[in-house]
Design a protein around this motif. Structure first.
Motif, PDB file in Angstrom:
ATOM      1  N   ALA A 174     -10.100 -31.519  56.949  1.00  0.00           N
ATOM      2  CA  ALA A 174      -9.027 -30.569  56.672  1.00  0.00           C
ATOM      3  C   ALA A 174      -7.951 -30.610  57.762  1.00  0.00           C
ATOM      4  O   ALA A 174      -8.189 -31.045  58.891  1.00  0.00           O
ATOM      5  CB  ALA A 174      -9.606 -29.159  56.577  1.00  0.00           C
ATOM      6  N   ARG A 175      -6.770 -30.119  57.429  1.00  0.00           N
ATOM      7  CA  ARG A 175      -5.741 -29.882  58.435  1.00  0.00           C
ATOM      8  C   ARG A 175      -6.071 -28.548  59.091  1.00  0.00           C
ATOM      9  O   ARG A 175      -6.090 -27.503  58.436  1.00  0.00           O
ATOM     10  CB  ARG A 175      -4.357 -29.837  57.802  1.00  0.00           C
ATOM     11  CG  ARG A 175      -3.254 -29.714  58.854  1.00  0.00           C
ATOM     12  CD  ARG A 175      -1.883 -29.613  58.251  1.00  0.00           C
ATOM     13  NE  ARG A 175      -0.890 -29.418  59.309  1.00  0.00           N
ATOM     14  CZ  ARG A 175       0.266 -28.793  59.129  1.00  0.00           C
ATOM     15  NH1 ARG A 175       0.579 -28.306  57.942  1.00  0.00           N
ATOM     16  NH2 ARG A 175       1.102 -28.652  60.141  1.00  0.00           N
ATOM     17  N   ASP A 203      -0.387 -27.757  66.425  1.00  0.00           N
ATOM     18  CA  ASP A 203      -1.252 -26.979  65.535  1.00  0.00           C
ATOM     19  C   ASP A 203      -2.109 -25.971  66.297  1.00  0.00           C
ATOM     20  O   ASP A 203      -3.061 -25.415  65.747  1.00  0.00           O
ATOM     21  CB  ASP A 203      -2.155 -27.915  64.728  1.00  0.00           C
ATOM     22  CG  ASP A 203      -1.357 -28.896  63.877  1.00  0.00           C
ATOM     23  OD1 ASP A 203      -0.325 -28.471  63.328  1.00  0.00           O
ATOM     24  OD2 ASP A 203      -1.760 -30.072  63.777  1.00  0.00           O
ATOM     25  N   ARG A 205     -11.843 -39.598  59.456  1.00  0.00           N
ATOM     26  CA  ARG A 205     -10.733 -38.682  59.751  1.00  0.00           C
ATOM     27  C   ARG A 205     -10.056 -38.200  58.456  1.00  0.00           C
ATOM     28  O   ARG A 205      -8.827 -38.214  58.321  1.00  0.00           O
ATOM     29  CB  ARG A 205      -9.704 -39.359  60.651  1.00  0.00           C
ATOM     30  CG  ARG A 205     -10.176 -39.580  62.093  1.00  0.00           C
ATOM     31  CD  ARG A 205     -10.396 -38.240  62.800  1.00  0.00           C
ATOM     32  NE  ARG A 205     -10.404 -38.342  64.249  1.00  0.00           N
ATOM     33  CZ  ARG A 205     -11.478 -38.572  64.993  1.00  0.00           C
ATOM     34  NH1 ARG A 205     -12.640 -38.755  64.391  1.00  0.00           N
ATOM     35  NH2 ARG A 205     -11.409 -38.626  66.312  1.00  0.00           N
ATOM     36  N   THR A 206     -10.864 -37.764  57.510  1.00  0.00           N
ATOM     37  CA  THR A 206     -10.347 -37.276  56.229  1.00  0.00           C
ATOM     38  C   THR A 206     -10.687 -35.812  56.004  1.00  0.00           C
ATOM     39  O   THR A 206     -10.786 -35.357  54.870  1.00  0.00           O
ATOM     40  CB  THR A 206     -10.915 -38.116  55.057  1.00  0.00           C
ATOM     41  OG1 THR A 206     -12.360 -38.137  55.137  1.00  0.00           O
ATOM     42  CG2 THR A 206     -10.390 -39.535  55.105  1.00  0.00           C
ATOM     43  N   TYR A 250      -1.914 -25.192  56.385  1.00  0.00           N
ATOM     44  CA  TYR A 250      -3.223 -25.433  56.987  1.00  0.00           C
ATOM     45  C   TYR A 250      -4.331 -25.092  55.988  1.00  0.00           C
ATOM     46  O   TYR A 250      -4.234 -24.132  55.224  1.00  0.00           O
ATOM     47  CB  TYR A 250      -3.397 -24.590  58.250  1.00  0.00           C
ATOM     48  CG  TYR A 250      -2.453 -24.983  59.354  1.00  0.00           C
ATOM     49  CD1 TYR A 250      -2.722 -26.074  60.172  1.00  0.00           C
ATOM     50  CD2 TYR A 250      -1.272 -24.270  59.565  1.00  0.00           C
ATOM     51  CE1 TYR A 250      -1.846 -26.443  61.179  1.00  0.00           C
ATOM     52  CE2 TYR A 250      -0.387 -24.633  60.574  1.00  0.00           C
ATOM     53  CZ  TYR A 250      -0.671 -25.719  61.370  1.00  0.00           C
ATOM     54  OH  TYR A 250       0.192 -26.092  62.363  1.00  0.00           O
ATOM     55  N   GLU A 251      -5.390 -25.899  56.035  1.00  0.00           N
ATOM     56  CA  GLU A 251      -6.535 -25.655  55.155  1.00  0.00           C
ATOM     57  C   GLU A 251      -7.636 -24.857  55.842  1.00  0.00           C
ATOM     58  O   GLU A 251      -8.466 -24.231  55.176  1.00  0.00           O
ATOM     59  CB  GLU A 251      -7.116 -26.993  54.679  1.00  0.00           C
ATOM     60  CG  GLU A 251      -6.142 -27.849  53.897  1.00  0.00           C
ATOM     61  CD  GLU A 251      -6.666 -29.262  53.708  1.00  0.00           C
ATOM     62  OE1 GLU A 251      -7.394 -29.476  52.706  1.00  0.00           O
ATOM     63  OE2 GLU A 251      -6.379 -30.132  54.556  1.00  0.00           O
ATOM     64  N   VAL A 266      -7.087 -32.115  66.383  1.00  0.00           N
ATOM     65  CA  VAL A 266      -5.970 -31.180  66.224  1.00  0.00           C
ATOM     66  C   VAL A 266      -4.860 -31.555  67.202  1.00  0.00           C
ATOM     67  O   VAL A 266      -5.123 -31.838  68.371  1.00  0.00           O
ATOM     68  CB  VAL A 266      -6.425 -29.722  66.487  1.00  0.00           C
ATOM     69  CG1 VAL A 266      -5.254 -28.758  66.362  1.00  0.00           C
ATOM     70  CG2 VAL A 266      -7.529 -29.325  65.517  1.00  0.00           C
ATOM     71  N   ARG A 267      -3.618 -31.561  66.725  1.00  0.00           N
ATOM     72  CA  ARG A 267      -2.463 -31.822  67.590  1.00  0.00           C
ATOM     73  C   ARG A 267      -2.039 -30.527  68.290  1.00  0.00           C
ATOM     74  O   ARG A 267      -2.343 -29.432  67.830  1.00  0.00           O
ATOM     75  CB  ARG A 267      -1.307 -32.375  66.756  1.00  0.00           C
ATOM     76  CG  ARG A 267      -1.615 -33.654  66.005  1.00  0.00           C
ATOM     77  CD  ARG A 267      -0.540 -33.952  64.991  1.00  0.00           C
ATOM     78  NE  ARG A 267      -0.442 -32.870  64.004  1.00  0.00           N
ATOM     79  CZ  ARG A 267       0.430 -32.856  63.002  1.00  0.00           C
ATOM     80  NH1 ARG A 267       1.271 -33.858  62.856  1.00  0.00           N
ATOM     81  NH2 ARG A 267       0.453 -31.843  62.155  1.00  0.00           N
ATOM     82  N   TYR A 289     -12.992 -28.342  60.486  1.00  0.00           N
ATOM     83  CA  TYR A 289     -12.485 -29.620  59.988  1.00  0.00           C
ATOM     84  C   TYR A 289     -13.221 -30.073  58.729  1.00  0.00           C
ATOM     85  O   TYR A 289     -12.628 -30.647  57.813  1.00  0.00           O
ATOM     86  CB  TYR A 289     -12.607 -30.666  61.093  1.00  0.00           C
ATOM     87  CG  TYR A 289     -11.934 -31.982  60.802  1.00  0.00           C
ATOM     88  CD1 TYR A 289     -10.554 -32.111  60.907  1.00  0.00           C
ATOM     89  CD2 TYR A 289     -12.672 -33.101  60.448  1.00  0.00           C
ATOM     90  CE1 TYR A 289      -9.925 -33.329  60.654  1.00  0.00           C
ATOM     91  CE2 TYR A 289     -12.054 -34.319  60.193  1.00  0.00           C
ATOM     92  CZ  TYR A 289     -10.681 -34.424  60.300  1.00  0.00           C
ATOM     93  OH  TYR A 289     -10.061 -35.632  60.043  1.00  0.00           O
TER      94      TYR A 289
END
Length: 681
Positions: free
Chosen positions: A78-79, A118, A75-76, A153-154, A114-115, A210
């Motif tokens: 992108a945002r 977002d 879980r590393t 955001y990335e 994703v939450r 992601y």
């Protein structure tokens, strides 16, 4: 002199494997170097150096990496933000309402990437038939794009309703994002999948977004390093569907790399199956972190739609591969109930198993193999890794003492547990799908495959084990066999009997034009292109489809499709129905054909028999037995060895027991005939 060397490099959890091919001589060279998790490209460059392959002499480089998969596992990534059609903001978070674990009261859905905060929605709407009901509201789109640009955001995944039928609104959204938020990586769902099922298509886009920043940065940095070394050849990446894609295409669609790690080995197994006359093969690929089981049927890898990562669907074609946490680095431990477990946690490449003497202290499967005598300090792994038997015993003793066992007894139990987990993985892709393992040969590869293959085959009554040349780096070798591949699909749900045959001609023709343009950009002329047309078909009212080859040469394609579907449905489910048949999706696999290396033939022994290089006590049972140790590099075609024996080679080790019989084939493959229960030899 123009570059001619071909290199393939497969980055695993513990080791990075490299295969070097000199096309002029047909000589293959297999090497291993430690994987470098902190700087993945360093291990790749080390592999070039270990294989003595100057970059300016390399004509093509095939690469497989678990970078994207690892970023998902840890879980590393992108945002990520999601942009959906107004009123459909929660498509991704709601997912499907099915419940996989019917009777598990502790079951929780996999955590999304994703939450809800977002996720965004914009005003637009396309109908199922591709007609635009509401064009993209540009003011609304710019508002959302500014929020994303200012929100840190990335990457962003755009998944609009029915974009598979008409992507115009998604394309327009992409243009707005490029103008307003140029620093954000953008994934448009239709570029990955032109199929219905909004959740699956959105999930695929989210997974792509992601991992896109990390994969793109890695490929850019690696490409720069290669260019600085005067590499000017073709740079290809292994993909989940078993083919290859250019590094440039992989940077644009990294979701195709998520399940690419084990794909090379399955492709190599399929290619080797033709040479060996073995149409049906079960493959087990045991590396440092995991074991991957797959099938080759009628010389072809089994493909399927609907791959998943931890319950999150990936709507792109993938090889049918079952993965479990059972590798050489799998940690031996006791669970909360005090029961012995092997994996899924792994010691990885850093620090690795205790026997590697690199600082690891937790016991692993490799340490158990050392304690049993399967591996020994008398043969260096990879040519230069000397195993430390005392460190292996010390690590195992910490668990053995808690169970009141000796080290060898614990090691034997750990190996048996790992074997049973592997047996379960093989049963999942055979018995549970109505296939009998006895109808297959078992092909083992990876650094640890040869340690477990004979025991697994015996448990499943599989008659023979095939150990291919260069088994420890066979996935890398398989990458040299992979053609460049593009997959296209168009959803069009309609009754088969109502379809005009011209519809197929027009739809497939349009996809082939698009495919030809892609292959042309990648340097494949018309003579190096191939196309395969297939159709997804189901009975009306069914949820899922079966894929049949489009009968191009048939005078009545409708009747031919219906007939092929009936045969396939009976084979898959044991029955057919009288219900109407409908098509759901047309598919095109476009291939850029690359030159394949030929399998080098092995010389035969003129006289004498193979001689062991040493002898070793092996504790496969409660009583130590003497096993002869042979060097695989000294074996020749036609050689026969009776078990018990250990076959050590540069990149792996194979173990066979009393009553098993090994014959070396013409390509250098080891064919081990398994002693059946009650059989005398």
């Amino acid at each position: 002199m123009s570059p001619s060397t071909r290199i393939s490099i497969d980055v695993g959890g513990t080791f990075t494997d490299v295969v070097k091919l000199d096309p002029a001589t047909g000589v293959l060279r297999f090497e291993k170097v430690p994987t470098t998790p902190r700087d993945p490209k360093r291990g790749v460059l080390d592999a070039f150096a270990k294989a003595e392959a100057p970059l300016d002499e390399v004509a093509s480089f095939n690469h497989g990496t678990t970078l994207g998969l690892n970023s998902l596992l840890t879980r590393t990534g992108a945002r990520v933000a999601i942009i959906g059609t107004r009123g459909f903001r929660d498509v991704y978070l709601l997912g499907r309402t099915d419940r996989r674990a019917m009777y598990d009261i502790t079951y929780r859905k996999p955590a999304p990437l994703v939450r809800r905060r977002d996720t965004f929605e914009v005003t637009e709407r396309t109908r199922y038939d591709g007609s635009v009901m509401t064009s993209l509201d540009l003011a609304d789109a710019e508002r959302v794009a500014r929020e994303i640009a200012e929100g840190g955001y990335e990457a962003v995944a755009v998944g609009f309703l029915h974009a598979y039928a008409n992507p115009a609104n998604e394309i327009a959204m992409g243009e707005v994002l490029a103008r307003v938020a140029p620093a954000v990586e953008v994934t448009l769902s239709h570029e990955l999948s032109r199929e219905y099922r909004e959740y699956e298509r959105t999930s695929t886009a989210v997974l792509d977004a992601y991992i896109k920043p990390i994969v793109r940065n890695y490929l850019r940095e690696l490409s720069d390093e290669l260019a600085s070394g005067s590499f000017d050849g073709r740079f290809l990446m292994s993909r989940s569907g078993g083919g290859a894609m250019t590094a440039q295409a992989a940077a644009e669609q990294p979701v195709n790399l998520i399940l690419s790690g084990p794909a090379g080995g399955v492709v190599g197994a399929a290619a080797l199956s033709h040479e060996l006359g073995e149409p049906n093969i079960i493959t087990i690929d045991m590396g440092g972190t995991s074991l991957d089981a797959s099938l080759v049927l009628d010389h072809e890898p089994v493909m399927y739609q609907g791959a998943e990562f931890e319950g999150l669907p990936i709507n792109t074609p993938s090889l049918y591969i079952h993965t479990i946490g059972a590798g050489g680095g799998s940690i031996i431990s006791l669970d909360e109930a005090g029961a012995l477990q092997v994996g899924p946690q792994s010691a990885g490449a850093d620090p690795g198993p205790a026997a590697y003497a690199r600082g690891g202290s937790e016991p692993t499967f490799t340490d158990a193999a050392v304690a049993l005598g399967y591996l020994g300090a008398d043969v260096a792994l990879g040519g230069d890794l000397q195993l430390d038997e005392q460190l292996a015993d010390k690590a195992l003793a910490s668990v053995a003492e808690r169970l009141g066992m000796g080290v060898e007894e614990l090691a034997r139990g750990a190996v048996q547990i790992a074997n049973m987990k592997i047996v379960g993985a093989v049963r999942a892709i055979t018995v549970e799908l109505g296939r009998d393992p006895q109808d297959f040969a078992l092909m083992s590869f990876g650094g640890g495959g040869g340690l477990v293959a004979v025991d697994v085959a015996r448990e499943l009554n599989i008659p023979r084990v095939i150990v291919p040349p260069g088994q420890g780096a066979f996935s890398a070798l398989g990458m040299l066999m992979a053609d460049v591949q593009h997959d296209f699909a168009r959803t069009s749900v309609r009754p088969l009997r109502e379809v005009d045959p011209a519809f197929f001609t027009e739809a497939f023709g349009a996809m082939e034009v698009e495919a030809a343009e892609a292959l042309e950009r990648e340097g494949f002329g018309p003579q190096h292109r191939a196309y395969q047309r297939t159709v997804d078909v189901r009975y009306a009212g069914q949820e899922h489809s079966a894929t049949v080859v489009y009968p191009e040469d048939s005078a009545d394609v409708i009747a031919a499709i219906e007939g092929e579907f009936a045969v396939l449905h009976h084979r898959l489910y044991g029955h057919t129905m009288s219900d109407p048949v409908e098509i759901t999706t047309l598919r095109l696999k476009a291939t850029g054909v690359v030159e394949k290396p030929s399998w080098p033939r092995m010389d035969q022994r003129a006289e004498g028999t193979p001689e062991p290089i040493s002898r070793r006590d092996v504790h496969a049972t409660g009583v130590a037995s003497e096993y002869r140790v042979f060097s695989r590099e000294s074996l020749l075609a036609g050689d026969e060895i009776a078990g018990p024996a250990v076959i050590a080679e540069h990149t792996a080790t194979t173990v066979m027991h009393e009553g098993d019989r090994l014959v070396v084939g013409p390509l250098g493959e080891l064919v081990i005939h398994i002693k059946a229960e009650g059989e005398n030899r």
